[in-house]
Structures are given as C-alpha cells and as structure tokens.
Design an enzyme around this catalytic site. Sequence first.
Site, PDB file in Angstrom:
ATOM      1  N   HIS D  57    -103.859  60.629  30.142  1.00 25.61           N
ATOM      2  CA  HIS D  57    -103.423  61.735  29.288  1.00 25.61           C
ATOM      3  C   HIS D  57    -103.792  63.088  29.895  1.00 25.61           C
ATOM      4  O   HIS D  57    -103.801  64.086  29.201  1.00 25.61           O
ATOM      5  CB  HIS D  57    -104.075  61.633  27.909  1.00 25.61           C
ATOM      6  N   HIS D 219     -99.280  56.612  24.552  1.00 27.11           N
ATOM      7  CA  HIS D 219     -99.732  55.457  25.329  1.00 27.11           C
ATOM      8  C   HIS D 219     -98.560  54.615  25.785  1.00 27.11           C
ATOM      9  O   HIS D 219     -98.692  53.413  25.975  1.00 27.11           O
ATOM     10  CB  HIS D 219    -100.674  54.583  24.509  1.00 27.11           C
TER      11      HIS D 219
END
Lengths: 215, 215, 333, 333
Positions: D57, D219
């Site tokens: 991320h 995700h």
Amino acid sequence: MGLDINWAVDWVRRSADVVSEHRVELINLDREIGDGDHGENMDRGFQAVLPKLDDLPAGSTPGDVLKLVATTLISTVGGAAGPLYGTAYLRASSAVGGEVSLDGNAVAALLQAGRDGIVARGKAESGDKTMVDAWTPAVDAAASAAAGGADAAAVLRAAADAAAAGAVATEPLVARKGRASYLGERSAGHRDPGAQSSALLLEAAAEAASNGTSA
Amino acid sequence: MGLDINWAVDWVRRSADVVSEHRVELINLDREIGDGDHGENMDRGFQAVLPKLDDLPAGSTPGDVLKLVATTLISTVGGAAGPLYGTAYLRASSAVGGEVSLDGNAVAALLQAGRDGIVARGKAESGDKTMVDAWTPAVDAAASAAAGGADAAAVLRAAADAAAAGAVATEPLVARKGRASYLGERSAGHRDPGAQSSALLLEAAAEAASNGTSA
Amino acid sequence: MKKIINDPKRVVDESVAGFAIAHADIVRVVTDPIHVVRADAPIAGKVGIVSGGGSGHEPLHAGYVGFGMLDAAVPGAVFTSPTPDPILAATKAVDGGAGVLHIVKNYTGDVLNFETAAELAGADGIEVRAVVTNDDVAVKDSLYTAGRRGVGGTVLVEKIAGAAAEQGLSLDEVAAVAERVNANARSMGMALTPCTVPHAGEPSFTLAEDEVEIGIGIHGEPGRERIKLEPADKIVDRLLHPILEDLPYASGDRVLLFVNGMGGTPQIELYLAYRRAAEVLAEQGITIERSLVGNYITSLEMQGFSITLLKLDDEMIRYWDAPVQTAALRWGR
Amino acid sequence: MKKIINDPKRVVDESVAGFAIAHADIVRVVTDPIHVVRADAPIAGKVGIVSGGGSGHEPLHAGYVGFGMLDAAVPGAVFTSPTPDPILAATKAVDGGAGVLHIVKNYTGDVLNFETAAELAGADGIEVRAVVTNDDVAVKDSLYTAGRRGVGGTVLVEKIAGAAAEQGLSLDEVAAVAERVNANARSMGMALTPCTVPHAGEPSFTLAEDEVEIGIGIHGEPGRERIKLEPADKIVDRLLHPILEDLPYASGDRVLLFVNGMGGTPQIELYLAYRRAAEVLAEQGITIERSLVGNYITSLEMQGFSITLLKLDDEMIRYWDAPVQTAALRWGR
Ligand SMILES: Nc1ncnc2c1ncn2[C@@H]1O[C@H](COP(=O)(O)OP(=O)(O)O)[C@@H](O)[C@H]1O
Ligand SMILES: Nc1ncnc2c1ncn2[C@@H]1O[C@H](COP(=O)(O)OP(=O)(O)O)[C@@H](O)[C@H]1O
Ligand SMILES: [Mg+2]
Ligand SMILES: [Mg+2]
Ligand SMILES: [Mg+2]
Ligand SMILES: [Mg+2]
C-alpha cells in the site's frame, strides 16, 4: 491407545507438508474471495515451526508441541489466520496440559478448546463462512465419537471427515466475517480458504494418529 | 492554365479530408517508430484551418491561403510536425507572393521553398527518414516537369507521384532525425509517418489541380 | 483502452482544470492558450523559468510550478510538444524584467516550438535563454542525429535552476547552473509494459509476458533493446553501468541518485531498485549525498523505471536543499 | 507476472532496505523484527503513534513516518497483517512515556495482531490505545460482519493525529482527534485493473477489457459490483454519491477532498477525476478547504482510484496544515 509426543510431532510435520502441497490451492481460494495470501501465510508459518521441532527438550508433551506451534504461528503468519490459529493451538495446548498420552476424550477436548479459541478471537458464528465452519462440525463429531467410546485415532478420523465436509459446505454461504464478507452476495459459490486449511490440518492429525506413530 | 485561390482552398479542404481519413494510419505508423500522435496532430491542425477558410477576405491569393495554413498549423499542431509544416507553408507562401494564378514554374518554386523551409528548420538530410524524403523527390520531379513545360496540374501530379514513392522508400531506412532516430537500427522496416503525410498532402494538391477547381 | 477519462480530446484540459482547483494556493491556470503559472508571477527582478512539453509525464511540468522551481509550465497535447503560442504567453506572464529561461527537453518538437516562442518573445523585448536537457544515455549522442533525449535529469535541472533563480541570480548565471546540472546528469530507463496515448487508443508497443524494453523513452517510444525479464538487481545493473561509464562517474564522486517510476510502477518496486543502485554505488566508492525516489517524470500508466545520476558540487547541493513549494516537490516551507 | 523484483519472498525486506537508505535523514529501520522508526524516536513526553499492516500500500505506512505524523510503521508481508512481534517492538521503540496510539485499519488480521501486541505492551507497562479506521462505504457496516474496511481515511487520521501528538496532546486527546477524523471520513474506490501479489503470481481477479470493479478494496479483493467502463465523470459520481449520502455531508460543510490513486494510475487521470468531484461538491454547496491528490494508499500496481471526503473543523484544519516531514508527505519544514 493414546496419542503421545510422537503423534504430535508427526502431526506438525504432516501439517507442514500438506500446507506446502496445497499452498497454491489455498492461495487461489483466497484470491477468489480474499487477498490471495492464505496459502503463503500458512506455509510460512509451518515452515517456521519445522526446525524448532528439533530443539524440543526431552520429555516434552503433546501440549508443549501445540504451544510451540501456537507461538510460532502467532509470530510468523500474520493476517487473520495467524492469531486465529495461534489462539486455537494455544488453547488446545492448555486443554491437554501436561498429559503425555491423549485418549479419545482428551483429543475431543483439545479440538473443542481450539475451536473455542478461534471463536473467542474472531467472533464468528457458524455459517459465517470461516474456518469455524470446518471446526465446529469437527468438534461435534469428535465429541460424539468420544462419547461412544472411540479411541483417539477414531475421534480424529471423525473430526477430519466432518471438517472436510464442513469446508465443502462453506461454498454456498455468503460470508459475514473476514475479508470475503466485503464481497457480500458475490462470496457465495467459493470455498472458504481458512475452512479448507483447517480441514487439511485435521486430516493430517487423523493420518498421523492412524499411522502408528503413536505409542 | 494557372492555379488560383480556388485551387488553394480546395487543396486545403482535400488535405483536411485526407488527413482525417488517414488519421489512424498515421497514428499507427507513428506508434511503430515514434510516439503515436502524428495522425492526431495533423488532423487537429487541418480541422482548425477549415473554419478559417470561410473568413478569407475577397481577393485573397493562393499565397494568403498558404499563410493561413502556416499560422494555423504552427499554433495548433505542436510536436515536430507543427513547426516543420508551418515553416514549409510559410516559405511557400512567400515564394508565390501575391500572384493570383500559378503556372507550372510557380508551383515548382512553391514546393521548393516549402522543402527548403523544412530543411532549414529541421536540419535533416536526404535519407534521414523524415518528411524530407518525400519532399525532395517531389521538388526534383516538379522542377524537371516545369522545365519541360508542364502546366501546374502536371507539375503537381509529378510531385505527388514522386512524394508517394519517396514515402515508400523511407521504409528500409535507419532514422537519423526525429523520434524514430532513438530506435537506431530498429527503425528500419517502417515507413516514416511524416513522409507519408507529406505524400498525402501533395496528392491532395495534385487532385485539387486536376479536378478543374482552378479557373 | 481503459482510462479514467471522458473524451480523449479533453483529457489535458480537464486534468489541468482539476490541477488548478486542487492547487489554487500555488498556481494559476490560464486556459487559452493553456499554461500554468505560479500564483504570484511575475516576480519583479527574478529570472522567470518556463518549461513545458507534451502532457502525459505528470507531475512534470505543472507539478513543479511554484516557489523555488518553475514560474510556468506549458502542457501540450499528450506526448505532443505545445505550440509556440502558449509558450510565448507563459514567457510573457512570468517575465519580471530579469529575463526568462526556457528549460526544454531535447525532442525535435519541443526544441522547434520553444525556439519559435523565444524568437517571438525576443521580438517583444523579453530576453530569453534556453537550456536543452539531453541526459538519456540509451540514445547515442551524435551531431548527425536528433541527439539524446531529455529525461529524468530535467527534473533536477528544474529544481536546481529554480532555486538559483529564486535566490536572485541573473539570467546568465541561472542558465549556467542549469547547463552544469544537465552536463553532470545521466539517465537510462526501462519498461515492463507500454502505455496507451488516449487519442491513439492502442498501446504504444507490445511486449510478451516475459519481455521488457531497455532504454525506453518517456513517450512510449520503444527502447533500444528488448530482452527477457530479469531479476531487479540485474536490470538495475543494466541501466546503471552505461550511466556510470558515460560521464564517467568515479570513486569519490558525490551524487544525487534519482530512481524514477514511469507512472504505473508501485513504490515498493522503486525502493527495491533503489536498494541495488545504492549497493552498486557504494561498491564503486561513489557517495549518495541526496536521493529522490518516486514517479516524477512519467509516461502515462507505463510500468517501469529510470535511474538518473547527478554528480553534485556544493552549489548544486545548496540549491537542491533550498526551499521548494510545488504540487509535486515540496520542502523547507 | 512482471515486476521489478528479485524474489517474491524478499520483496518487502529489500524494498524497506532501499527505503531506509533513501530516507536515512528521516527514519531508522530495524530489520528483525522488521519495523520503521522515526530517526529521533522515542521522543520523551510525546505520545507515540504506530501504524502498520500488510505491505503493498506504499507510501502507507512507512512513507508517513517522521516529524508530525507517525513514530513507527510496521510493514507485514504483502497484503498480510504483521504479526504482534514487530508491532510490539515498534511500540516499545516509540514509547516516550506518554503512551502509544495504534492506528489500525479495520481488517480482521490487523485488528487481531495489533490487539495482541497492545496486550503484550500493556503487560510491559506501556499504555496503548487503538483507533480502528473504517471509512469504506463500499462495505455495508453491520455488527454482524467484519464491518467496514479502513482505506483512504487512514492517511488523514495519521496526518492529523500525528500533528496533535507532535503538539503535545495527551494519549486520550490524540485518540479522540483520531476517532473524530475517522468518524468524519468516508471513502469509496474503483479499479480498472487488478494487481498481482508477488507470491501469488497471478492477478487478484480478472476483468474484461471493458469492465471495471466498483467498491474495490486496497488488497486486490474484488469489489461489490462489476460494471462496464464508463466516462470518468460518471464513475466519480458513482463513488461520490454513496459517500455524500453516508455521513451525510451537507451544504455548508467544509471538507478535505482526497483523490487517491491505487498505485498504477497516472496523475493526469487523478486530476481529471478530481475536477469532476470538485464540480459535484460545488453544486452541493460543500466547500473544499483542503485537497490531496496522488498515490497515497495503494494496492501495488492496480489502476484505479478512490475518493475520500473528510468533514473538517477548525482543529482538524490546524493539524492538517501543521508541519510534516515524512518521505511521502511533507510541508512546513
Ligand atoms: N473473524 C473470523 N473468525 C474466524 N475465521 C476467520 C475470521 N476472519 C477470517 N477468518 C478466516 O481466515 C481466513 C483468511 O486467512 P488469511 O488469508 O491468512 O488472512 P487475511 O484475511 O488477513 O488475508 C478466512 O478464509 C477465514 O477462514
Ligand atoms: N528534423 C526533422 N526534419 C524533418 N522532419 C522531421 C524532423 N524530425 C521529425 N520530422 C518529421 O516529423 C514526423 C513526426 O511528427 P509528429 O509525430 O507529429 O511529431 P513528434 O515526433 O514530435 O511526435 C516524423 O515522421 C518526421 O517525418
Ligand atoms: Mg488472505
Ligand atoms: Mg509523433
Ligand atoms: Mg509527439
Ligand atoms: Mg492478507
């Protein structure tokens, strides 16, 4: 015939093997309704346990092995599965205490404690499409086998079969816990990866028991 | 029979049409050895010229049309082609001055001035795999046609045919100027987009001349 | 073609319009002809700095407009040099009486259009100097070709020349600093995937699942060489060694190491590449004094990266560290 | 799978190692158990702030370690929550005696692992509070599910809570500010393309050339809905309306508008999306007081974007504007 330390160690070795073999399958199940890491996570965890088995002091009990698995999974797996399995093995370890040989009732109690640990940590109910849906039928089957006088190996066989069926039965469910819950209705039609890994681990336990690795 | 303002306007309209029609082809040629914008650039430029044709004051000459094309291309095309074509039309405009009707020699001079403008700005030589490789044979063919007494339409026909052949002949060349030069040897085997658009524009000029739009 | 766009013809206008609102504290956007100007331009007595070029390389150039860097940026159509009109308008808008520096990447279109704009500005009495960046070692330099492309080094030239101008140097001095940065910068890039120009609708080239382009430019133009995908460390070596040999950079040199993403490259990969580059420099006795890692000069959504080395001197370091306040590069204020 | 990596198992370690060198002025990296700590930690008397989660991320979270934001970040394997050990180590490393705030994105794994670490830290005498971010309106909130995911709002919580801690607020006060930011933030995202987890080697899902996922997480988990590609403005509306209705945001509100790229999205598209979002907010009488546009919480190389709105009050604005010096967010120093 009770299950001793050899069974416990063999269970762990078989667990590591089966998770490694099914790594890609578990990754793919998790890619479909999660984030694609479950096989990798479990494999990393059990591979980390293996070398530590060699350092178990003489006189270790099945409970010691379970505790070693617990702490290793907690410190190497991460994700949801790490703490959940970690708690399961930790509670299972407490449940069997220092016993050196586990009979059918002890094994049923071990499984029950493990399942309860998962529920305590994850707050999932049956039908939420999680690993609990493999563990709960396994615990129930183990309890009735033990109540019917089955020996430890037979209790584990009953548990393993029920877990396998439970994992399959997660397929039509709509997830309410874990990452798959974000998909809502779209989670139906896929098997839960954690339920599948649970079934694999319990199958490994049953095979270790039936394979005469116990004294 | 000389070429007048009607020819010049018709040339521009046909240029806009042909560039629009071949927009994707020019983009694709430029994708192969450049950055994939040549068709878009030329189309944007000629579409911007079109509405301005309507505002040409009465009494405008071919030179005025060429100047209008020049300034519009310069201010709307961008990239390498914008300034190069812009300079070509600007110099061509100067070459024909205020003449109202262009004979074969005037057309040959127009093309020569255009080509010289491109070379002055871009410093490319023949064989560098650029638009110059369409213009130079066109200029040469126009000059000999004019020297042989051809009329304006015939001069443009000779120029257009030579430009088309020149564009095709860029295919085996290794680029030494423009974006295609970054590819080195890998630029061989592709036609230069600017040479191709030049051939299209000169063909449009020849067709406008032969189509009786001139007085 | 999958893009978050409405209409290929409106991509640049709509994106710049968003940029104008998001960064209204830093820039002012003029829409016709389109250019982006520092909110407080012109600054009397300060050399103005203008850069520009085709769009699709964001944050270059508009992201670098602001205190301590550019006074104006001129975005062309995607991958297409702007025409002289907006360059001229930008030049006039930032002229504070001390002259204007054009920072131009070495592409035929950019060079020609900036040249024309500079001529026109000169006719209007504005003194203009141009510095043409050409740091890409993937392209052979030669008098007989278009020469090297301007790539990553351009960002460093803009930052350092911007600081020099902010500190009040003259046009000649700012131009000299810019030239020195360009002369001491070398770059090379690679791509894992191509990019798609909105109006073209098709990828700029195609690569097999196991192929990468080495020596890629920033316009989706194919590179010099197509090879099989290799581990990151080998690719870094493949880019870094031609760079090191070119200037050449030598043991004892102090450098700025700039690992740049092509637009679609995640940071996790850029830092991984940076690690190897740092390792190689350490082995060669070259000291990394400053670093820049991120997507700073891009090629739309292309995946890949480039490495730029700049051999530093004390003055460059001082200007690099000087405060900058732009949309994409900010420190010290 | 095409990535600039050496070995899927070493991606996080090698990338963090690069990060450590590139930002040695801001952070210190401990490799076993892996965590990234502010260079000057622990700061006596200051509340420590720790965040973390799966890698992939970036710049979240390591990119936000530094003055005015996080004291430590704990990167797990790609998309996998870290285990309690490094969280505990980070918590100890930043404890300056005023307690430690954990900022945790609401994913089962993150929540459980941070919980365990907090328990262990508590046993060591460190006071720990946790704030769980859950701003994603794509996920239906319910007591009976895992609840909403923590996404873009997390970045804003980290910045604003970080400033509050830097200014000396107590643990309770910093936690309250963090809770307030989370309570006033809502987000929703979409993807044009999936991403590929290095160890999985296959994309997280597949999309046809004309399909996009609406309500995507960070995700690579598939979203709530798969639709045909639409013009950017329609997609923005599709994300923004559920956000606006959820809090709800109303005419007269002052907001921070955060348009975030998923990692592979070029800036030109993000600003184009920002333009439409700003237009809609203007129509609704909502004032954009602050903006953030860029790749700040990503999903590897995924293409797509998310929109986050934060309803601001004066205190939040003050903390947002306060100086910050991290690898990925920097102003005021
Ligand atoms: N709240 C919960 N209770 C029980 N099991 C859960 C819960 N949340 C997730 N799980 C299990 O964890 C599995 C996912 O594990 P893993 O992929 O390793 O972690 P993550 O979801 O963090 O990526 C799911 O398939 C599910 O069986
Ligand atoms: N130095 C030059 N001299 C003559 N023609 C050139 C030169 N450089 C480029 N060109 C021509 O310009 C064409 C490319 O135009 P275009 O694609 O519109 O601009 P850009 O290369 O800036 O994208 C080439 O195909 C070539 O014919
Ligand atoms: Mg998972
Ligand atoms: Mg081109
Ligand atoms: Mg171009
Ligand atoms: Mg995970």
